[in-house]
Design an enzyme around this catalytic site. Structure first.
Site, PDB file in Angstrom:
ATOM      1  N   LYS A   1       0.936  -1.284   0.146  1.00 27.89           N
ATOM      2  CA  LYS A   1       0.039  -0.059  -0.013  1.00 27.89           C
ATOM      3  C   LYS A   1       0.860   1.229   0.099  1.00 27.89           C
ATOM      4  CE  LYS A   1      -4.342   0.830   0.081  1.00 27.89           C
ATOM      5  NZ  LYS A   1      -5.713  -0.165  -0.211  1.00 27.89           N
TER       6      LYS A   1
ATOM      7  N   ASP B   1      -7.015   4.165  -4.658  1.00 24.65           N
ATOM      8  CA  ASP B   1      -7.575   3.904  -3.201  1.00 24.65           C
ATOM      9  C   ASP B   1      -8.364   5.386  -2.814  1.00 24.65           C
ATOM     10  OD1 ASP B   1      -7.807   1.862  -0.820  1.00 24.65           O
ATOM     11  OD2 ASP B   1      -7.498   3.892   0.151  1.00 24.65           O
TER      12      ASP B   1
HETATM   13  P1  NDP Z   1     -13.075   7.622  -3.082  1.00 21.24           P
HETATM   14  O1  NDP Z   1     -11.752   8.488  -2.661  1.00 21.24           O
HETATM   15  O2  NDP Z   1     -13.420   7.277  -4.114  1.00 21.24           O
HETATM   16  O3  NDP Z   1     -14.351   7.841  -1.872  1.00 21.24           O
HETATM   17  C1  NDP Z   1     -14.029   7.976  -0.425  1.00 21.24           C
HETATM   18  C2  NDP Z   1     -15.364   8.275   0.076  1.00 21.24           C
HETATM   19  O4  NDP Z   1     -15.133   7.907   1.647  1.00 21.24           O
HETATM   20  C3  NDP Z   1     -15.841   9.507  -0.067  1.00 21.24           C
HETATM   21  O5  NDP Z   1     -17.202   9.698   0.000  1.00 21.24           O
HETATM   22  C4  NDP Z   1     -15.092  10.383   1.062  1.00 21.24           C
HETATM   23  O6  NDP Z   1     -15.824  11.597   1.629  1.00 21.24           O
HETATM   24  C5  NDP Z   1     -15.413   9.384   2.242  1.00 21.24           C
HETATM   25  N1  NDP Z   1     -14.174   9.582   3.281  1.00 21.24           N
HETATM   26  C6  NDP Z   1     -13.138   9.441   2.998  1.00 21.24           C
HETATM   27  N2  NDP Z   1     -12.489   9.544   4.251  1.00 21.24           N
HETATM   28  C7  NDP Z   1     -13.128   9.990   5.114  1.00 21.24           C
HETATM   29  C8  NDP Z   1     -13.313  10.420   6.584  1.00 21.24           C
HETATM   30  N3  NDP Z   1     -12.069  10.371   7.167  1.00 21.24           N
HETATM   31  N4  NDP Z   1     -14.535  10.541   7.131  1.00 21.24           N
HETATM   32  C9  NDP Z   1     -15.850  10.483   6.555  1.00 21.24           C
HETATM   33  N5  NDP Z   1     -15.729  10.024   5.082  1.00 21.24           N
HETATM   34  C10 NDP Z   1     -14.754  10.067   4.520  1.00 21.24           C
HETATM   35  O7  NDP Z   1     -12.338   6.049  -2.090  1.00 21.24           O
HETATM   36  P2  NDP Z   1     -12.935   4.813  -2.409  1.00 21.24           P
HETATM   37  O8  NDP Z   1     -14.323   4.576  -2.652  1.00 21.24           O
HETATM   38  O9  NDP Z   1     -12.079   4.124  -3.378  1.00 21.24           O
HETATM   39  O10 NDP Z   1     -12.411   3.957  -0.984  1.00 21.24           O
HETATM   40  C11 NDP Z   1     -13.435   3.773   0.195  1.00 21.24           C
HETATM   41  C12 NDP Z   1     -12.858   2.667   0.967  1.00 21.24           C
HETATM   42  O11 NDP Z   1     -12.932   1.512   0.291  1.00 21.24           O
HETATM   43  C13 NDP Z   1     -11.264   2.895   1.678  1.00 21.24           C
HETATM   44  O12 NDP Z   1     -11.527   2.374   2.596  1.00 21.24           O
HETATM   45  C14 NDP Z   1     -10.540   2.264   0.728  1.00 21.24           C
HETATM   46  O13 NDP Z   1      -9.407   1.650   1.365  1.00 21.24           O
HETATM   47  C15 NDP Z   1     -11.462   0.845   0.482  1.00 21.24           C
HETATM   48  N6  NDP Z   1     -11.137   0.152  -1.026  1.00 21.24           N
HETATM   49  C16 NDP Z   1     -11.251   0.842  -2.036  1.00 21.24           C
HETATM   50  C17 NDP Z   1     -10.971  -0.030  -3.136  1.00 21.24           C
HETATM   51  C18 NDP Z   1     -10.826   0.606  -4.283  1.00 21.24           C
HETATM   52  O14 NDP Z   1     -10.697  -0.256  -5.407  1.00 21.24           O
HETATM   53  N7  NDP Z   1     -11.278   1.795  -4.867  1.00 21.24           N
HETATM   54  C19 NDP Z   1     -10.857  -1.491  -3.050  1.00 21.24           C
HETATM   55  C20 NDP Z   1     -11.019  -1.813  -1.666  1.00 21.24           C
HETATM   56  C21 NDP Z   1     -11.302  -1.292  -0.651  1.00 21.24           C
HETATM   57  P3  NDP Z   1     -15.039  13.020   1.357  1.00 21.24           P
HETATM   58  O15 NDP Z   1     -15.367  13.200  -0.246  1.00 21.24           O
HETATM   59  O16 NDP Z   1     -15.820  13.717   2.220  1.00 21.24           O
HETATM   60  O17 NDP Z   1     -13.762  12.761   1.605  1.00 21.24           O
HETATM   61  O1  2IT Z   2      -7.829  -1.777  -0.876  1.00 25.05           O
HETATM   62  C1  2IT Z   2      -7.843  -2.364  -1.865  1.00 25.05           C
HETATM   63  O2  2IT Z   2      -7.849  -3.412  -2.099  1.00 25.05           O
HETATM   64  C2  2IT Z   2      -7.608  -1.258  -3.130  1.00 25.05           C
HETATM   65  N1  2IT Z   2      -7.565  -0.054  -3.028  1.00 25.05           N
HETATM   66  C3  2IT Z   2      -7.528  -1.898  -4.495  1.00 25.05           C
HETATM   67  C4  2IT Z   2      -6.004  -2.293  -4.591  1.00 25.05           C
HETATM   68  C5  2IT Z   2      -5.555  -2.650  -6.228  1.00 25.05           C
HETATM   69  O3  2IT Z   2      -4.443  -2.955  -6.143  1.00 25.05           O
HETATM   70  O4  2IT Z   2      -6.516  -2.857  -6.921  1.00 25.05           O
END
Ligand code: NDP
Ligand code: 2IT
Length: 442
Positions: free
Chosen positions: A121, A161
């Site tokens: 990461k 992420d």
């Molecule tokens: P994005 O940046 O697309 O969206 C993040 C969302 O979460 C936004 O709505 C944001 O709101 C909110 N958020 C972030 N930080 C905070 C906080 N401290 N308090 C409240 N709301 C918060 O990210 P993703 O959708 O990609 O990721 C979301 C989660 O999923 C993370 O935990 C990530 O690690 C996990 N994840 C992502 C993957 C991927 O493929 N993208 C795969 C697996 C897991 P705001 O705009 O106000 O910050």
């Molecule tokens: O938390 C996760 O699994 C991710 N942000 C996606 C990682 C990836 O390599 O696609």
């Protein structure tokens, strides 16, 4: 000395990392007591120590011509079963503790997918919010000007992420290609016209729903008519909502760091398309939903967990659902909790879910669909080919079913209830641990 105490003393001021290690240790330490080869080879001790951590300066010029300095990181946690793989996070809260917890979880998650990927990461404390496209581009270029020497398609393949979506991946890919003078699949989540995989944007959210469907199937139930509360409104939340709606569920909440919206009548496909445009094109805030759909309510600085629902899907960030929220969800009759985010539930919340026999699925199993399709993107890049959506979606579906089966295999309790957390922890551990034993003391 007690192993956990030793890990705590070695990693002071890293609460998220210690939290993640402890949650896994709860199931792995008893498991290695009855499988002593893992103890003899000190596998868990070694897994809790990153193979390599890179920290670097990222200097860039903002639009006013002023010099800005951020800190960049890559935690290369474990390469026993494949090249390092895992996302990059750009958010002001990013620090070593958070990235080590994420890389630790990623190692087990990637193993659960069945694909040959190690765990990593990275990211930066850079905040893309409010920055111009040119500022984001200059930051990404500077970030990659250092990171490029530590990654590669056979070495370490980052992805997105929080705060890193297709725009950021594109700028980083452009800079990598420029410096290395080669076109390889060094990042995943690429644009569809230049090496990206179909279904990668949707994969985490869709995979989460495929997993929930497997649990529902085991209860001879379906998603039809279920009320779903979702937090976040980014990549994961958007496509978890989309698939829920497609499957006949009623999604009633979305959120961001300013609060949540509650649409009692249900967020339809049409409303969701509006939200996706709001977030991805206009980079707006979720409270603007009310400008378009005034029948909804906005709760400033609150999280959605007080809303009555059958299924809760935390899809925003770590520790966004605490014991108070868990009690409220349980009291409201919530039966299923699937973590789209990484470690969104606090340890206390998880204990409460398990005690109440809520079907609780930890992120490393429930959100593995994203990295799984990243793995399929790597496969397609190696083949120099691009599969149709249906093929990628079918494979994603199969992978999520496979992870569900692994969780049942290692998590079934004497009374028949499945502890998905135990199943995911042990199921993810075994393959990495066996590979580490095979490869000797390195
Ligand atoms: P994005 O940046 O697309 O969206 C993040 C969302 O979460 C936004 O709505 C944001 O709101 C909110 N958020 C972030 N930080 C905070 C906080 N401290 N308090 C409240 N709301 C918060 O990210 P993703 O959708 O990609 O990721 C979301 C989660 O999923 C993370 O935990 C990530 O690690 C996990 N994840 C992502 C993957 C991927 O493929 N993208 C795969 C697996 C897991 P705001 O705009 O106000 O910050
Ligand atoms: O938390 C996760 O699994 C991710 N942000 C996606 C990682 C990836 O390599 O696609």
């Amino acid at each position: 000395m007690n192993l956990l105490k030793e890990i705590e003393e070695k990693n002071p001021y890293q609460p998220e990392f210690i939290q993640a290690v402890k949650e896994v240790a709860e199931h792995i330490l008893p498991y290695i007591e009855v499988n002593p080869k893992y103890k003899k080879h000190k596998i868990f001790d070694r897994m809790a120590e990153p193979e390599r951590v890179i920290i670097f300066r990222v200097a860039w010029l903002d639009d006013a011509g002023e010099i800005q300095i951020n800190r960049g990181y890559r935690v290369q946690m474990n390469s026993a079963i494949g090249p390092y793989k895992g996302g990059l996070r750009f958010h002001p809260t990013v620090n070593l503790s958070i990235l080590k917890f994420l890389a630790f979880e990623q190692t087990l998650k990637n193993s659960l997918t069945g694909l040959p990927m190690g765990g990593a990461k990275g990211g930066s404390d850079f905040n893309p919010k409010g920055k111009s496209d040119n500022e984001v581009m200059r930051f990404c270029q500077s970030f990659m000007t250092e990171l490029y020497r530590h990654i590669g398609h056979n070495l370490d393949v980052p992805a997105g992420d929080i705060g890193v979506g297709k725009r950021e991946i594109a700028y980083m890919f452009g800079q990598y290609k420029k410096i290395k003078n080669e076109f390889t699949g060094v990042l995943t989540g690429k644009g569809l016209g230049w090496g990206g995989s179909k279904i990668r944007p949707e994969a985490t959210g869709y995979g989460l729903i495929y997993f929930i469907q497997e649990i529902l199937k085991s209860q001879e139930d379906t998603l039809v008519g279920k009320v779903v509360a979702i937090s976040g409104s980014g990549n994961v939340a958007q496509y978890a909502a989309e698939k829920s709606i497609q499957c006949g569920a009623k999604v009633v909440t979305l959120s961001d760091s300013e609060g949540f919206i509650y649409d009692e009548t249900g967020i339809t496909a049409e409303k969701l398309a509006w939200v996706i445009e709001l977030k991805e094109v206009r980079r707006g805030r979720i409270k603007e939903y009310l400008d378009q759909y005034p029948e909804a309510k906005f709760f400033a600085n609150e999280r959605p967990w007080k809303v009555k629902c059958d299924i809760a899907l935390p899809c925003a960030t770590e520790n966004e659902l605490d014991d108070k929220d868990a009690k409220q969800l349980i009291a409201n009759g919530c039966k299923y909790v699937g973590e789209g985010a990484n470690m969104p539930s606090t340890s206390e919340a998880v204990s409460l879910f398990n005690k109440a026999k809520v079907f609780y699925v930890p992120g490393k199993a429930a959100n593995a669909g994203g990295v799984a399709v990243s793995g399929l993107e790597m496969t397609q890049n190696s083949l120099r080919y691009s599969w149709f959506s249906e093929k990628v979606d079918d494979r994603l579906h199969l992978i999520m079913k496979g992870i569900h089966d692994t969780c049942v295999r290692y998590g079934k309790q004497a009374d028949g209830h499945v502890n998905y957390e135990q199943g995911a922890n042990i199921g993810g551990f075994v393959k990495v641990a066996d590979a580490m034993i095979d490869q000797g003391v390195v």
